[in-house]
Design a protein around this motif. Structure first.
Motif, PDB file in Angstrom:
ATOM      1  N   MET A  31      -1.926 -21.736  -6.345  1.00 10.88           N
ATOM      2  CA  MET A  31      -1.686 -20.938  -5.362  1.00 10.88           C
ATOM      3  C   MET A  31      -1.627 -19.351  -5.591  1.00 10.88           C
ATOM      4  N   LYS A  32      -2.238 -18.940  -4.042  1.00  9.95           N
ATOM      5  CA  LYS A  32      -2.341 -17.591  -4.239  1.00  9.95           C
ATOM      6  C   LYS A  32      -1.095 -16.476  -3.844  1.00  9.95           C
ATOM      7  N   ARG A  33      -0.598 -15.563  -5.351  1.00  9.01           N
ATOM      8  CA  ARG A  33       0.884 -14.866  -4.436  1.00  9.01           C
ATOM      9  C   ARG A  33      -0.279 -13.642  -3.732  1.00  9.01           C
ATOM     10  N   GLY A  34       1.026 -11.972  -3.561  1.00  9.82           N
ATOM     11  CA  GLY A  34       0.701 -11.201  -2.901  1.00  9.82           C
ATOM     12  C   GLY A  34       1.349 -10.380  -2.399  1.00  9.82           C
ATOM     13  N   ILE A  35       1.859  -9.504  -2.059  1.00  8.66           N
ATOM     14  CA  ILE A  35       2.206  -8.661  -1.302  1.00  8.66           C
ATOM     15  C   ILE A  35       1.801  -7.190  -0.728  1.00  8.66           C
ATOM     16  N   TYR A  36       2.691  -7.873   1.338  1.00  9.87           N
ATOM     17  CA  TYR A  36       2.600  -7.359   2.153  1.00  9.87           C
ATOM     18  C   TYR A  36       3.465  -5.963   2.451  1.00  9.87           C
ATOM     19  N   THR A  37       2.610  -5.110   3.130  1.00  8.01           N
ATOM     20  CA  THR A  37       3.817  -4.306   3.359  1.00  8.01           C
ATOM     21  C   THR A  37       3.025  -3.801   4.845  1.00  8.01           C
ATOM     22  N   LEU A  38       3.962  -3.271   5.518  1.00  5.71           N
ATOM     23  CA  LEU A  38       3.794  -2.516   7.293  1.00  5.71           C
ATOM     24  C   LEU A  38       3.391  -1.721   7.008  1.00  5.71           C
ATOM     25  N   ALA A  39       1.991  -0.650   8.113  1.00  7.35           N
ATOM     26  CA  ALA A  39       1.743   0.408   8.386  1.00  7.35           C
ATOM     27  C   ALA A  39       1.399   0.626   9.632  1.00  7.35           C
ATOM     28  N   ASN A  40       1.062   1.920   9.293  1.00  8.54           N
ATOM     29  CA  ASN A  40       0.161   2.805  10.288  1.00  8.54           C
ATOM     30  C   ASN A  40      -0.031   3.765  10.043  1.00  8.54           C
ATOM     31  N   ASP A  41      -0.454   5.100  10.474  1.00  7.61           N
ATOM     32  CA  ASP A  41      -1.459   6.189  10.020  1.00  7.61           C
ATOM     33  C   ASP A  41       0.450   6.909   9.697  1.00  7.61           C
ATOM     34  N   VAL A  42       1.650   6.948  10.665  1.00 10.94           N
ATOM     35  CA  VAL A  42       3.087   8.337  10.976  1.00 10.94           C
ATOM     36  C   VAL A  42       3.464   7.473   9.399  1.00 10.94           C
ATOM     37  N   VAL A  43       3.502   6.580   8.755  1.00  9.01           N
ATOM     38  CA  VAL A  43       3.597   6.526   6.959  1.00  9.01           C
ATOM     39  C   VAL A  43       2.734   6.456   6.184  1.00  9.01           C
ATOM     40  N   TYR A  44       1.735   7.153   6.549  1.00  5.70           N
ATOM     41  CA  TYR A  44       0.592   6.529   5.775  1.00  5.70           C
ATOM     42  C   TYR A  44       0.697   7.122   4.281  1.00  5.70           C
ATOM     43  N   ASP A  45       1.865   8.264   4.213  1.00  7.51           N
ATOM     44  CA  ASP A  45       1.467   9.448   3.251  1.00  7.51           C
ATOM     45  C   ASP A  45       2.449   8.093   2.139  1.00  7.51           C
ATOM     46  N   GLN A  46       4.160   7.443   2.713  1.00  9.59           N
ATOM     47  CA  GLN A  46       4.805   6.713   2.113  1.00  9.59           C
ATOM     48  C   GLN A  46       4.068   5.461   1.340  1.00  9.59           C
ATOM     49  N   LEU A  47       2.751   4.738   2.408  1.00  4.59           N
ATOM     50  CA  LEU A  47       2.267   3.533   2.128  1.00  4.59           C
ATOM     51  C   LEU A  47       0.916   4.247   1.074  1.00  4.59           C
ATOM     52  N   VAL A  48       0.675   5.418   0.632  1.00  7.29           N
ATOM     53  CA  VAL A  48      -0.183   5.705  -0.264  1.00  7.29           C
ATOM     54  C   VAL A  48       0.552   5.981  -1.874  1.00  7.29           C
ATOM     55  N   ALA A  49       2.028   6.457  -1.256  1.00  9.07           N
ATOM     56  CA  ALA A  49       2.704   6.318  -3.012  1.00  9.07           C
ATOM     57  C   ALA A  49       2.686   4.678  -3.405  1.00  9.07           C
ATOM     58  N   LEU A  50       3.134   4.615  -2.478  1.00  4.65           N
ATOM     59  CA  LEU A  50       3.376   2.298  -2.811  1.00  4.65           C
ATOM     60  C   LEU A  50       2.302   1.363  -2.832  1.00  4.65           C
ATOM     61  N   LEU A  51       1.574   1.477  -2.585  1.00  5.58           N
ATOM     62  CA  LEU A  51      -0.112   1.182  -3.455  1.00  5.58           C
ATOM     63  C   LEU A  51       0.104   1.595  -5.110  1.00  5.58           C
ATOM     64  N   ASN A  52       0.017   3.033  -4.872  1.00  5.09           N
ATOM     65  CA  ASN A  52      -0.249   3.627  -6.217  1.00  5.09           C
ATOM     66  C   ASN A  52       1.100   2.635  -7.019  1.00  5.09           C
ATOM     67  N   SER A  53       2.236   3.206  -6.655  1.00  9.46           N
ATOM     68  CA  SER A  53       3.074   2.482  -7.414  1.00  9.46           C
ATOM     69  C   SER A  53       2.989   1.431  -7.672  1.00  9.46           C
ATOM     70  N   ILE A  54       2.073   0.185  -7.221  1.00 11.86           N
ATOM     71  CA  ILE A  54       1.974  -1.812  -7.066  1.00 11.86           C
ATOM     72  C   ILE A  54       0.497  -1.475  -8.259  1.00 11.86           C
ATOM     73  N   GLU A  55      -0.130  -0.268  -8.267  1.00 13.74           N
ATOM     74  CA  GLU A  55      -0.900  -0.083  -8.918  1.00 13.74           C
ATOM     75  C   GLU A  55      -0.889   0.116 -10.391  1.00 13.74           C
ATOM     76  N   GLN A  56       0.007   1.059 -11.123  1.00 19.48           N
ATOM     77  CA  GLN A  56       0.482   1.326 -12.424  1.00 19.48           C
ATOM     78  C   GLN A  56       1.627   0.730 -12.457  1.00 19.48           C
ATOM     79  N   ASN A  57       1.798  -0.439 -11.904  1.00 18.46           N
ATOM     80  CA  ASN A  57       3.459  -0.784 -12.587  1.00 18.46           C
ATOM     81  C   ASN A  57       3.406  -2.457 -12.168  1.00 18.46           C
ATOM     82  N   SER A  58       2.719  -2.877 -11.091  1.00 16.57           N
ATOM     83  CA  SER A  58       2.610  -4.267 -10.950  1.00 16.57           C
ATOM     84  C   SER A  58       0.934  -4.867 -10.919  1.00 16.57           C
TER      85      SER A  58
END
Length: 332
Positions: free
Chosen positions: A1-28
């Motif tokens: 079974m394949k599990r993953g995380i989705y998010t929804l983004a465009n360039d308007v929320v670029y900075d928030q997306l980078v922070a989210l991806l980094n937090s997942i990388e570090q903590n999940s």
């Protein structure tokens, strides 16, 4: 079974997306992440995703169209929504079309069998495996305190609301659409038709126009009798539950993590804060908002942080007298 995380983004929320991806990388751990395109404004997002292992971009107009068409059918049943949005200057078919792209996660063609959806204005502060584990017990797993406020889910002024859903479900099973776990293929075509049919029979007035995607998702789940498990309700009697919204004022920040009375948050949702604040901050403006230090920690986990000058200014600071005067005479 394949599990993953989705998010929804465009360039308007670029900075928030980078922070989210980094937090997942570090903590999940090494969990796959799929970024769903909000619209075509994704040049920076696409470049960011291309430079990361285990992160993909989903931008398939043919999949989006199915869910956009479904959402249009939904809002065509509402007595006033389309007209009100048009009168308010909404140029698209309906309000926030791009938000409906998140429904692709339920599509049979989606990449993950089981998934957690997170808004881009979120930071993951520890593994969210406990949400996946509870998908064996329920169709949707959430971890929030939205049950305390029905007014941002459904139209509480509708007399019909109490006849459409039971009081128990309205108190127990409503949830914020910014974080939830579920399964691919949860909604059959027959169930989607049932959503539209029941709304067309007079139920549409129960939807809350202020958060159309959140309201509709809750309606889709409840009208089709899908089960919801809220971890906050499970853990609250044991004293294990924590808050997750940036509006909570008592959290403590330490070393890139956030604590609620000594308990580590699973995630922090910067709900209610405009994406403009994050762009201004990352552009070097010394603007302050709740739990800014934690956001900056993850946004610049792999890069140099801007050098801020002067004293931070509160994000909700009242405008100066000069600005108020200029606005009054139409020059600001």
């Amino acid at each position: 079974m394949k599990r993953g995380i989705y998010t929804l983004a465009n360039d308007v929320v670029y900075d928030q997306l980078v922070a989210l991806l980094n937090s997942i990388e570090q903590n999940s751990g090494h969990i796959p992440v799929c970024v769903i395109a909000y619209n075509d404004d994704i040049e920076r997002v696409a470049a960011e995703v291309a430079g990361r292992d285990n992160v993909s971009l989903l931008n398939q107009p043919e999949l989006f169209k199915f869910w956009e068409d479904f959402s249009l059918r939904v809002w065509q049943t509402h007595p006033t929504a389309l007209k009100q949005w048009k009168d308010a200057g909404v140029k698209t078919q309906f309000y926030r079309v791009g938000e409906n792209h998140r429904y692709v996660s339920f599509d049979p063609a989606a990449p993950f069998d089981e998934f957690i959806y997170l808004d881009a204005d979120t930071l993951v502060l520890q593994p969210l495996d406990f949400m996946f584990e509870r998908l064996s017990q329920a169709d949707v797993v959430v971890y929030d305190f939205q049950f305390k406020d029905l007014s941002h889910i459904f139209n509480v002024h509708s007399d019909k609301l109490s006849t459409v859903f039971s009081e128990e479900r309205l108190k127990r099973d409503i949830f914020c659409s910014g974080c939830y776990a579920s399964k691919r293929g949860l909604f059959s075509n027959a169930e989607l038709d049932h959503v539209v049919d029941t709304l067309g029979q007079g139920n549409a007035e129960v939807l809350y126009m202020g958060a159309p995607n959140q309201s509709l998702l809750n309606y889709m789940v409840q009208i089709n009798n899908h089960s919801v498990h809220n971890v906050a309700l499970e853990w609250r009697p044991e004293g294990k539950a924590t808050g997750n919204a940036v509006s909570s004022k008592h959290f403590e920040e330490k070393d890139g993590l956030v604590y609620d009375h000594g308990k580590r948050l699973s995630y922090l949702h910067y709900i209610g804060l405009s994406s403009k604040l994050f762009r201004r901050l990352c552009g070097g403006e010394n603007i302050d908002f709740p739990y800014r230090r934690t956001f900056l920690h993850y946004r610049y986990l792999h890069g140099a942080m801007p050098v801020f000058e002067g004293v931070p200014k509160a994000y909700n600071q009242p405008p100066s007298l000069q600005k108020r005067l200029l606005k009054k005479i139409g020059l600001a």
